[in-house]
Design an enzyme around this catalytic site. Structure first.
Site, PDB file in Angstrom:
ATOM      1  N   SER A 252      66.595  17.646  71.532  1.00  0.00           N
ATOM      2  CA  SER A 252      66.433  18.865  72.317  1.00  0.00           C
ATOM      3  C   SER A 252      67.344  19.927  71.751  1.00  0.00           C
ATOM      4  O   SER A 252      68.357  19.633  71.119  1.00  0.00           O
ATOM      5  CB  SER A 252      66.768  18.614  73.794  1.00  0.00           C
ATOM      6  OG  SER A 252      68.098  18.164  73.937  1.00  0.00           O
TER       7      SER A 252
ATOM      8  N   LYS B  93      57.483  20.158  69.050  1.00  0.00           N
ATOM      9  CA  LYS B  93      58.560  20.940  69.654  1.00  0.00           C
ATOM     10  C   LYS B  93      57.965  21.794  70.771  1.00  0.00           C
ATOM     11  O   LYS B  93      57.228  22.742  70.521  1.00  0.00           O
ATOM     12  CB  LYS B  93      59.230  21.825  68.608  1.00  0.00           C
ATOM     13  CG  LYS B  93      60.353  22.682  69.153  1.00  0.00           C
ATOM     14  CD  LYS B  93      60.970  23.506  68.039  1.00  0.00           C
ATOM     15  CE  LYS B  93      62.062  24.409  68.561  1.00  0.00           C
ATOM     16  NZ  LYS B  93      62.644  25.223  67.471  1.00  0.00           N
TER      17      LYS B  93
ATOM     18  N   ASP C 157      70.639  29.561  61.626  1.00  0.00           N
ATOM     19  CA  ASP C 157      71.143  28.485  62.492  1.00  0.00           C
ATOM     20  C   ASP C 157      71.204  27.160  61.728  1.00  0.00           C
ATOM     21  O   ASP C 157      70.751  26.126  62.221  1.00  0.00           O
ATOM     22  CB  ASP C 157      70.261  28.344  63.730  1.00  0.00           C
ATOM     23  CG  ASP C 157      70.955  27.526  64.833  1.00  0.00           C
ATOM     24  OD1 ASP C 157      72.202  27.430  64.805  1.00  0.00           O
ATOM     25  OD2 ASP C 157      70.256  26.987  65.704  1.00  0.00           O
TER      26      ASP C 157
END
Length: 1010
Positions: A710, A731, A839
Site C-alpha cells: 500500500s 494498483k 518519489d
C-alpha cells in the site's frame, strides 16, 4: 566515648574525601565531553549536573567509594580528541572508546591510570606514537589500539606490561623491528601485528610466549627463515605469517611441534622445499594456506584432517608432471567439511581422477587451473551441487562436457579455457542461470552457439572465442543486459551483427574478430556507451563506419581487414581515451583527420586503404587535392537553388509556428476537462481496458490476502486475470485521497509512451464505477514475484510469509543499482520529453524472477517540458511533489521545482541505504547527523564499519579490492546527494561509474582467496 568520636571523625573524613574525588571524576568527564565534536556531543546529553555521576551514559562506579571504574563509550559515533583529563579518573579499571571517530594523539596522561586493566581505542583515527606513559599501567590485561594511524616503532617499554593477555596493534603504520622485550609478556595469549610496516626477523625471545594461541603477523615486511621461536609455541591455534618476505624450508616435524593449529596462513612468501607431511597429522586443522610460494615435491594426503574447510596450495611448483601427482585428491574425500580447494598453477600431471566427484558436498570453490592435468572431466562432477566456482582452465583436458555438469545450478564461475575439449557447447549450460562468468575459449568446441545461453541472465562475461563454432550469433545473447565482456572471435560465425547489439548497454568488450560475419555494421552499436574495446577485424563487413560517437570511453578499436568504405569519421579524433585504432585493409577514402589519436602514427594503422590522403607526415600519404575548377564553376549555379530552398524553408517554418500557436491555444481551452477525465490519448495507447467486475473477481473481492502493498494513493493487489491466465499487480487508487486523480493521470501520462527493461510495465488501466456507484480508478502492471527492494533490504520488518529467504549479495546490489540508474538516465535524457520520477525509494523498486530491478510508482512523476508554475503550486498544495521524507531532495522542502537533479539526490540516498542497510529515517540519525554524514564520516578507513553486515557473508572475502569497490560505491552515492543540485552527478556518469565499479569487483573476484 573516645571510640565513638574516633569513628565519627573517620566517617567525616571519608565523606569529605568521597566528595572531593567524586567531583574530580565529574570534572574530568565534563572536560572529556568538551573535547568531543559538538555535533556528536548529544550522545552524552546525560553528562550534566542534573544527573548523578554514576547514572551518566557509559559510566559505571564502584560500589563503595562511588568512583568511576568503567567508561564504556564504544560505537557511539563520538569524534574530536581524547582529553588529557582522562588521566584524572584514577580508579578507572576499563576504558572503552572502540569504533569512534577520535583523532589526534593518545594523551600521555593515560599513563596515570594505574588501576587500568582494559584499554580499547581500536578503530579510530588516532595518530602519532604509542605514548611512553602508557607503560606505567602495569595492571593492563588487554590493550587494543588496532585500526588507527599510529606510527613509530613498537616500543621496547611494552615489555614492562607483564600482565598483558591481549595486545592488538593490527592495521596501523608501525615501523621498525620487533623489540626483544616482547618475550617478557609471558602471559600473552593473543598478539596481532598484521597490516603494518614492520620488518626484520622475528626475535627468538618470542619463544617465551608459551601461553599464546593466536599470533598474526600477516602483511608486513618481516624476513628471514620460518621463525625458529615459533616451533616452541605448541599452544598456537591461529598462526598467520602470510605476505611477508620469509624464505627457506619448513621443518619436517612442524605438524608435531604445532599440534593444535586450527588456521595456518603462510601464503605469499618465498618458502622453498616440500610441504611437511606431519601437517596432515593435525586433526584439528581447518584452514591451511601455503599458496604463492616456491614449494616443490608432492602434496601429502590430508585424509586424517576431517575438519579441513580450506586448503590453498595454488601458485607453487608442486608436483612433477607424473601420473601420481593427483593421488592425494582421493584422500580429501574424507574431509566432509571442505569448502574451498585451490591447487592450481602448479606442475601437477596425470589424469583428473574421478574421485573429485566424491569430494565434500559443501565444496564451493574448486581450482585446478594452470596445471598439466589431462584426461576428461569426470561424469559425476554434478555431485558437487553447491559448487559456485569451478576452475579447470589451462590444462590438457579432452572430450565433451559431461551432462551432469548441468546439475551445478549454483555455479557462478566456470573457467575451462585453453584445454582440448571438444563436441558442441551443450544446451544445458542454459540451466546454469546463476552463471556470471563462462569461459570456454581456446578449445575445440564446434557446432552452433546454443540459444539457451540467453537464459543465463546474470552473465557478465562470455568467452567462447578460438573454437570451431559456426552458424549465426544468437539473438538471445543480446537479451543478457548485464553482459560486460563478449568474445566470439576466432570461429567461423556467419551472418550479420544483430541490430539488438545496442541493447547491451553495459558491454565493455566486444570481440568478434576473425569470423565470416558480413553485412553493414549496425548503427545501434553506438548505443553501447560503456564500450572500451571493440574488435571486429578479419570479417566481411561492408559499408560506411556507423555513428559511434557515443563510445566516448573506448580505448581500442580494430576494424581492419574488412570491406568498409567511405571516409574515416572525425569523431575518432575526439575520443580522449582512445589508445589504439586499426582501420587497415579496407576501402576507406578521403582525408585522414589530424587531431587526437591521429597526431601519432604509431597508435593508428590505416595501411591498405589506397584512396586515403592527407594526415600527418608519419602516415606517408599523398596530399589531398584542393577543389577542382569545375567544382568552383558549379558553385554559382547551385547558389540560386540554395537561395530558393532557403526561402521556401523559411516560409514553411513560419506556417508551422502559426499552427503550433493555434494548437497550444486550443489545448489550453481543454485543460480543465483533461484534468479530471482520462482522455483517449492517455489511455488508448494502453492495452484493452478492463472492467471493475473483472478486477474484483481477479483479486477475490480485493481480499486482504491478495494485498501485497500500500502507498499514499492506493493499495496494490495480486490478481489472476482469468481471461489471459496471467498474474498481474493491480494498483487501486483511494479516490477519497486528495490528489489521487492527479496521481492516476500522472502515472498514465508518464508510462504511456516510454519503454525500458527496468521500468515496470503498465499493461492497462481501469476507469469505471464500482458496484456502489463510486468512482473507481486502477492501474494494472506486470507482477514482480520478488517483491520490492525494501523487503530485501529490511527483511526484519516483513511478515515471515513474505520475507526473502536470503540476503542480497554485493554483486546483486550493484546490479540493482545499475538497473535503477539506467532507467533514470533513460527518463532524464533519452525520452522524447524528460521525466522526473519524484518519489524514488526502495519500496518503488520492484524485483522480477532474476532480481532485475523495475522502477515503479509514477504517481508523482513530472513531464518536465510540460511543467508550468501554476501546475507546480497546485501539486505542491496537495503534497504531490514532496516525495518521501528522507529521500526527497532538500530543495523540494523549500518550494523547489521537480527536476532530474531531485531524482539524482533520491538515487544517492537509495544507494547509501542499499549498502549500509540503514534507512535515512533510522533513529540513529537526527539534526545534522544524517545518512549522508554517517557515510561520509566513515570514508575511507572505516568502510567496513558501516557496510550492511549481511553483505559480508562467507562467500565474500573482504580484502582490499572489495573495500575499494565499496568505497567507490559510497563516493558515488555521496556525490549524488550533494546539497547543491548543480553539484550532483549526471545519471549517465552514475551509470558509467557503477559499471566500472562492478567490473573492478568482478576482476577481484576472479582471483582465489589469499
Amino acid at each position: 566515648m573516645r571510640l565513638f568520636l574516633l569513628l565519627a571523625f573517620n566517617a567525616l573524613m571519608l565523606l569529605e574525601t568521597h566528595g572531593f574525588t567524586d567531583e574530580t571524576d565529574r570534572q574530568a568527564l565534563l572536560q572529556f565531553k568538551s573535547q568531543v565534536s559538538e555535533d556528536k556531543r548529544v550522545v552524552l546529553s546525560s553528562w550534566n549536573h542534573s544527573f548523578p555521576l554514576c547514572n551518566w551514559k557509559g559510566v559505571t562506579c564502584g560500589r563503595k567509594n562511588k568512583r568511576v571504574t568503567h567508561l564504556e563509550l564504544g560505537r557511539l559515533q563520538l569524534g574530536g580528541v581524547i582529553s588529557p583529563s582522562i588521566g584524572n579518573l584514577s580508579f578507572l579499571v576499563s576504558l572503552d572508546l572502540y569504533e569512534n571517530f577520535f583523532g589526534g594523539t593518545i594523551p600521555q596522561e593515560v599513563g596515570q591510570l594505574s588501576r587500568l586493566e582494559y584499554l580499547d581505542m581500536g578503530i579510530n583515527y588516532l595518530r602519532g606514537p604509542i605514548p611512553l606513559g602508557l607503560y606505567n599501567c602495569s595492571r593492563l590485561l588487554n590493550l587494543r589500539l588496532d585500526s588507527n594511524r599510529l606510527g613509530g616503532s613498537v616500543p621496547s617499554e611494552l615489555g614492562s606490561l607483564t600482565n598483558l593477555v591481549q595486545l592488538n596493534l593490527y592495521g596501523n603504520n608501525m615501523r621498525g623491528k620487533l623489540p626483544t622485550s616482547l618475550g617478557n609478556l609471558t602471559l600473552l595469549e593473543q598478539l596481532a601485528l598484521s597490516h603494518n610496516n614492520l620488518e626484520g626477523e622475528i626475535p627468538s625471545d618470542v619463544a617465551q610466549l608459551t601461553q599464546i594461541w593466536s599470533l598474526q603477523l600477516v602483511a608486513n615486511n618481516f624476513s628471514g627463515v620460518f621463525p625458529p621461536a615459533l616451533y616452541n609455541l605448541s599452544s598456537l591455534k591461529l598462526l598467520g605469517i602470510g605476505y611477508n618476505h620469509f624464505s627457506g624450508r619448513l621443518r619436517p616435524d612442524l605438524g608435531i611441534l604445532l599440534p593444535n593449529l586450527l588456521s595456518f596462513n603462510m601464503g605469499g612468501n618465498y618458502f622453498t622445499g616440500s610441504i611437511p607431511t606431519t601437517l596432515s597429522n593435525i586433526s584439528t586443522l581447518e584452514r591451511l594456506g601455503m599458496n604463492e610460494n616456491n614449494l616443490t615435491g608432492s602434496i601429502p594426503t590430508f585424509g586424517n584432517v576431517p575438519n579441513l574447510k580450506l586448503l590453498f596450495l595454488h601458485t607453487n611448483s608442486l608436483g612433477s608432471d607424473s601420473s601420481r601427482d593427483l593421488e592425494f585428491l582421493t584422500s580429501l574425500t574424507n574431509c566432509t567439511q571442505l569448502e574451498t580447494l585451490g591447487i592450481g598453477r602448479n606442475r601437477l600431471g596425470g589424469d583428473l581422477p574421478i574421485s573429485i566427484a566424491n569430494l565434500s558436498a559443501k565444496l564451493v570453490t574448486l581450482d585446478l587451473g594452470g596445471t598439466l592435468i589431462s584426461g576428461s572431466i569426470p561424469y559425476d562432477i554434478g555431485n558437487l551441487i553447491n559448487l559456485q566456482k569451478l576452475i579447470l582452465d589451462q590444462n590438457m583436458l579432452s572430450g565433451p562436457l559431461p551432462t551432469s555438469l548441468g546439475k551445478l545450478l549454483n555455479l557462478r564461475y566456470l573457467s575451462l579455457f585453453s584445454n582440448r575439449l571438444s563436441g558442441g557447447i551443450p544446451a544445458f549450460i542454459g540451466n546454469m542461470t546463476m552463471l556470471e562468468t563462462l569461459d570456454l575459449s581456446n578449445n575445440g568446441f564446434e557446432g552452433i552457439v546454443p540459444t539457451s545461453l540467453g537464459n543465463c541472465s546474470h552473465l557478465l562475461e562470455l568467452w567462447i572465442g578460438d573454437n570451431k563454432l559456426n552458424g549465426t550469433i544468437p539473438l538471445e545473447i543480446m537479451k543478457i543486459q548485464q553482459l560486460l565482456r563478449l568474445d566470439m572471435s576466432g570461429n567461423s560465425l556467419i551472418g550479420s551483427l544483430p541490430q539488438d547489439i545496442g541493447a547491451l548497454q553495459n558491454l565493455g568488450t566486444l570481440s568478434l574478430g576473425d569470423n565470416k560475419l558480413s553485412g553493414k555494421l549496425p548503427q545501434t552499436l553506438g548505443n553501447c556507451l560503456t564500450m572500451e574495446s571493440l574488435f571486429l577485424e578479419g570479417n566481411l563487413f561492408y559499408g560506411d563506419i556507423p555513428d559511434l560517437k557515443g563510445l566516448v570511453g573506448v580505448k581500442e578499436v580494430d576494424l581492419s581487414n574488412n570491406d568498409l568504405s567511405g571516409s574515416i569519421p572525425e569523431y575518432f579524433a575526439s575520443f580522449s581515451k582512445l589508445e589504439y585504432l586499426n582501420l587497415s585493409f579496407n576501402n576507406l577514402e578521403g582525408k585522414v583527420p589530424v587531431k587526437g589519436i591521429f597526431e601519432n602514427a604509431t597508435t593508428v594503422s590505416i595501411v591498405g586503404n589506397n584512396d586515403l590522403c592527407g594526415g600527418i607526415m608519419g602516415f606517408q600519404l599523398k596530399p589531398c587535392l584542393s577543389q577542382a575548377p569545375s567544382v568552383v564553376k558549379k558553385h554559382s549555379s547551385r547558389l540560386k537553388k540554395v537561395v530558393i530552398g532557403v526561402s521556401v524553408g523559411i516560409t514553411l517554418l513560419l506556417l508551422l509556428f502559426m499552427a503550433s500557436v493555434t494548437l497550444i491555444w486550443l489545448r489550453k481551452r481543454k485543460k480543465n476537462k483533461e484534468t479530471n477525465n482520462p482522455t483517449p490519448s492517455t489511455l488508448e495507447v494502453l492495452h484493452e481496458k478492463i472492467s471493475y467486475g473483472d478486477l474484483r473477481n481477479a483479486t477475490n473481492g480485493f481480499s486482504s490476502s491478495n494485498m501485497v502493498g500500500s502507498g499514499s494513493f492506493g493499495t496494490v493487489y495480486k490478481a489472476l486475470l482469468l481471461t489471459e491466465k496471467k498474474v498481474v499487480a493491480v494498483k487501486v487508487l483511494n479516490m477519497q485521497r486528495r490528489g489521487a486523480m492527479k496521481s492516476f493521470m500522472a502515472e498514465c501520462e508518464s508510462l504511456k509512451d516510454i519503454r525500458h527493461r527496468n521500468l515496470v510495465k503498465l499493461l492497462t488501466a481501469c476507469s469505471s464505477i464500482d458496484f456502489q456507484g463510486n468512482e473507481f480508478r486502477a492501474l494494472i502492471y506486470e507482477f514482480m514475484p520478488n517483491g520490492s527492494l525494501d523487503m530485501w533490504l529490511h527483511p526484519e520488518e516483513v511478515e515471515e510469509i513474505h520475507r526473502p529467504s536470503r540476503t542480497l549479495t554485493l554483486l546483486e546490489r550493484l546490479n540493482i543499482a545499475i538497473d535503477v540508474a539506467s532507467v533514470l538516465d533513460y527518463l532524464h535524457v533519452h525520452c522524447h520529453e524528460p521525466i522526473a520520477h519524484c518519489d524514488l525509494k526502495p519500496s518503488n523498486v520492484l524485483l522480477d524472477d532474476d532480481l532485475t530491478a523495475h522502477v515503479s510508482d509514477f504517481g508523482l512523476a513530472r513531464l518536465l517540458l510540460k511543467f508550468d508554475e501554476e501546475s507546480f503550486f497546485n501539486q505542491l498544495s496537495s503534497a504531490g511533489v514532496r516525495g518521501t521524507i528522507g529521500y526527497a531532495a532538500p530543495e523540494y522542502g523549500v518550494g523547489g521545482q521537480p527536476s532530474i537533479n531531485g531524482d539524482v539526490y533520491s538515487f544517492g540516498i537509495l544507494l547509501l541505504e542499499m549498502f549500509t542497510g540503514k534507512r535515512p529515517t533510522n533513529e540513529l540519525f537526527g539534526g545534522n547527523f544524517t545518512l549522508n554524514s554517517y557515510t561520509k564520516s566513515a570514508l575511507p578507513e572505516r568502510i567496513l564499519d558501516i557496510v550492511d553486515e549481511s553483505i559480508l557473508h562467507i562467500g565474500l572475502r573482504v580484502g582490499f579490492p572489495v573495500v575499494e569497490c565499496l568505497t567507490m560505491v559510497f563516493e558515488v552515492g555521496l556525490r549524488c546527494c550533494e546539497e547543491s543540485p548543480m553539484n550532483r552527478l549526471a545519471t549517465s556518469i552514475v551509470v558509467k561509474e557503477l559499471i566500472s565499479i562492478r567490473e573492478r569487483f568482478f576482476k577481484a573476484s576472479r582471483t582465489t582467496w589469499r
